[in-house]
Design a protein around this motif. Sequence first.
Motif, PDB file in Angstrom:
ATOM      1  N   GLY A 165       1.700  -0.366   7.521  1.00 50.70           N
ATOM      2  CA  GLY A 165       0.352  -0.838   7.228  1.00 50.70           C
ATOM      3  C   GLY A 165       0.218  -1.463   5.858  1.00 50.70           C
ATOM      4  N   ALA A 166       1.257  -2.133   5.387  1.00 54.02           N
ATOM      5  CA  ALA A 166       1.179  -2.779   4.070  1.00 54.02           C
ATOM      6  C   ALA A 166       0.390  -4.080   4.152  1.00 54.02           C
ATOM      7  CB  ALA A 166       2.574  -3.051   3.525  1.00 54.02           C
ATOM      8  N   ILE A 167       0.473  -4.743   5.301  1.00 56.87           N
ATOM      9  CA  ILE A 167      -0.226  -6.023   5.445  1.00 56.87           C
ATOM     10  C   ILE A 167      -1.184  -5.988   6.620  1.00 56.87           C
ATOM     11  CG2 ILE A 167       1.442  -7.549   4.330  1.00 56.87           C
ATOM     12  CD1 ILE A 167       2.665  -8.050   7.115  1.00 56.87           C
ATOM     13  N   CYS A 180      -2.042  -8.193   1.711  1.00 59.13           N
ATOM     14  CA  CYS A 180      -2.308  -6.809   1.354  1.00 59.13           C
ATOM     15  C   CYS A 180      -3.790  -6.656   0.998  1.00 59.13           C
ATOM     16  CB  CYS A 180      -1.462  -6.401   0.155  1.00 59.13           C
ATOM     17  SG  CYS A 180       0.297  -6.632   0.423  1.00 59.13           S
ATOM     18  N   VAL A 181      -4.245  -5.425   0.885  1.00 57.39           N
ATOM     19  CA  VAL A 181      -5.647  -5.189   0.550  1.00 57.39           C
ATOM     20  C   VAL A 181      -5.930  -5.669  -0.874  1.00 57.39           C
ATOM     21  CG1 VAL A 181      -5.919  -3.237   2.108  1.00 57.39           C
ATOM     22  CG2 VAL A 181      -5.168  -2.830  -0.220  1.00 57.39           C
ATOM     23  N   PHE A 182      -7.155  -6.109  -1.085  1.00 59.61           N
ATOM     24  CA  PHE A 182      -7.629  -6.554  -2.403  1.00 59.61           C
ATOM     25  C   PHE A 182      -6.683  -7.577  -3.047  1.00 59.61           C
ATOM     26  CE2 PHE A 182     -10.156  -2.804  -1.713  1.00 59.61           C
ATOM     27  CZ  PHE A 182     -11.367  -3.090  -2.308  1.00 59.61           C
ATOM     28  N   LYS A 184      -3.664  -7.772  -3.291  1.00 56.92           N
ATOM     29  CA  LYS A 184      -2.531  -7.239  -4.055  1.00 56.92           C
ATOM     30  C   LYS A 184      -1.247  -7.903  -3.583  1.00 56.92           C
ATOM     31  CE  LYS A 184      -4.412  -2.615  -4.866  1.00 56.92           C
ATOM     32  NZ  LYS A 184      -4.349  -2.571  -6.320  1.00 56.92           N
ATOM     33  N   LYS A 578       0.792   5.306  -2.624  1.00 56.52           N
ATOM     34  CA  LYS A 578       0.710   4.096  -1.798  1.00 56.52           C
ATOM     35  C   LYS A 578       0.166   2.936  -2.617  1.00 56.52           C
ATOM     36  CE  LYS A 578      -0.068   6.598   2.478  1.00 56.52           C
ATOM     37  NZ  LYS A 578      -1.076   6.989   3.464  1.00 56.52           N
ATOM     38  N   TYR A 579      -0.875   3.214  -3.422  1.00 58.28           N
ATOM     39  CA  TYR A 579      -1.461   2.152  -4.265  1.00 58.28           C
ATOM     40  C   TYR A 579      -1.592   2.655  -5.692  1.00 58.28           C
ATOM     41  CZ  TYR A 579      -2.472  -0.305   0.020  1.00 58.28           C
ATOM     42  OH  TYR A 579      -2.344  -0.956   1.215  1.00 58.28           O
TER      43      TYR A 579
END
Lengths: 579, 159
Positions: A165-167, A180-182, A184, A578-579
């Motif tokens: 679930g990285a992308i 990626c989220v935000f 990133k 994870k982040y």
Amino acid sequence: MNMINLTIDGVKVTVPAGSTVLEAAKSVNINIPTLCYLKDVNQIGACRMCLVEIKGARALAAACVMPVSEGMEVHTNTAKLREARRVNLELLLSNHNRECTSCVRSGKCELQELCHQLGVDEYPYDGKKTESEIDELSPSIVRDNSKCILCRRCVAACNDIQKIGAIGVANRGFATRVGCVFDKSLAESPCINCGQCIISCPVGALHEKDSTADVWAALNDPDKYVIVQPAPAVRVGLGEEFGMPVGTRVTGKLAAALRRLGFDKVFDTDFAADLTIMEEGYELLGRIQNGGVLPMITSCSPGWIKYCETFYPEFIPNLSSCKSPHEMLGAVIKSYFAEKNGIDPKKIFVVSVMPCTAKKFERQRPELGHDGLADVDAVLTVRELARMIKAAGIDFVNLEDEEFDDVLGDSTGAAVIFGATGGVMEAALRTVYEVVTGKTLEKVDFHATRGIDGIKEAEVDLNGKIVRIAIANGTGNASKLLDSVKSGEKQYDFIEIMGCPGGCVNGGGQPILTATQRMTIDPKVLRAKAIYDEDEAKTLRKSHENPSIKKIYAEYFGEPNSHKAHELLHTTYTPRKKY
Amino acid sequence: MSLTNEQKEQNYAALNAFIEEHKNDRGPLMKIMQKAQDLFGYLSLETQTLIADALHVPVTEVYGVATFYAQFSLQPKGEHVLGVCTGTACYVKGSAAVLEEVERELNCKSGHTTEDGKFTIQATRCLGCCGLAPVMVIDEQVYGRLVPADVAGILDKYR
């Protein structure tokens, strides 16, 4: 099984209920063009390339998601369909960065191939382009969204197969983008660098971070002593880059090509795989005999290691402390080999050729080095090596077979099977059995460890002591296996985990098969068969019988897990957020 | 509005309770995200991760939904939310100049929040009071028939 009869382009077809029109057509050798479809990975009917006409239906249907039904009459090749597909393709091209001549996928691009097939000879909808936002902060994977066609194959590989679930897909309309989220970078995400996204991508939106320039520079530097080592699975993948059938063994040509590229020594990661078995085998025995943390889990796969550190840090004590084989060989080259040959280790440049993109990340781990020198200086994927061989004008297919260089190029059949899921386990069992029982293992093949099932388990009798083993390939399967251990539902002594489905034979650094090829060819199966053939062809098939392994212990390490071995061949791990 | 740690904790407790109540509903993601947006005013990575973990979906999926629908915000809202209507009637009556004046006066672009956290500026669709065009709304208060020169005076009431 409930069978369904239908006709496709007038051809009678009988297929199991639940098949799609696309599968039914394939079974009678009718090719329907696809783009977002990838067998066993992505089946979402999004790109509308596989449109077909179904008699009685109001609209055109996407063959990849349309289930067959009794008496269905399908047409795949009408003027209306050819026009619809071509317009869809032209619309996809309208905002595609068409830098084909300099694109890493040129000649192997599914979009390009479709343009040829469907006769696209102009760009009638030339409009606004998706801005080129290249994410190249990751040491393993580069993403260029200006080439992305939003097929979501990479997203499915990352989320559904690998469960990372990285992308994902963000925003809407023209602003829709995969990432990626935000906003990133992949480098700031839980990405494990496995590269399954790259080998799922139909175009040039994803590729490995290129290291060929670094390797060429080292080869051109007269002060550098440049040593190369290819991983086990490279020898069953590389041939495909030169048009050879999937599953062709090219070990001898590989050694020859590397020598022609100008490497000072052509060693073999297989030697270090044998070394790994010695270290890991004795580590396992030590843990069993001394009440250490069990199950012990293998540590060869850097994708799996980052997955463990990020998603299952509670299993870090279970990880074998062994470095991955190419890191071990790098350490041995810069210590044992350098000392023996009077070469300053600072001048040595170690290049690993790997079926793997995660090895590029692993190489940079600060703990993998000695006296301020990294064990390995550059990692090439199989695809990058192929590009170098082509650039050097080497006629790979017609090369005469050559051998790897002495001592650090010597290996057994136990080492080569590291390349397939279950191979490390089987290799370890061959050695551990003989060490524990003192008897000779007559039947070296452990069939329970072979095959591409996501999770395999077995019990092995070692002189009355039952050792419970399990094998998982792909981090999605690893997650299931670890959950069953965590809940107490399952108990094991020894677990092998490989980050990629099928193990290294299907690593993210291997040659890319098109979706059409993958409909009928499973590289996991064919390349693994080549791996086991290579094993069988070897005279020695147990790591501890490798005379060069005996020699290095006699001359340098003393015994497995010795102080010196720990200093050079073992490592540590770090829990990650994870982040 | 920036939340105190105590408010944050209360909000997370409320969100967790809401998730517990609804996580087995059919399609629970949207309503949980809406609840989180109500509580916090926006969806931070921290909040999105909490929702993703609770529903066993990748956070990229939550983020995908959050960026697909305009109703969700990824940034904290200011103390006052200021909307300038850019619907057809207001646009024709010169709302673009009003919005420009707001942006200049607050030194902040539409879609963003001022550095001091006082104002969030939005260019909105039709607010339904075209007779007053061009229109600006601050929180619940409507200001109509505006010219750019009115802007500074109105903003002063909130600064």
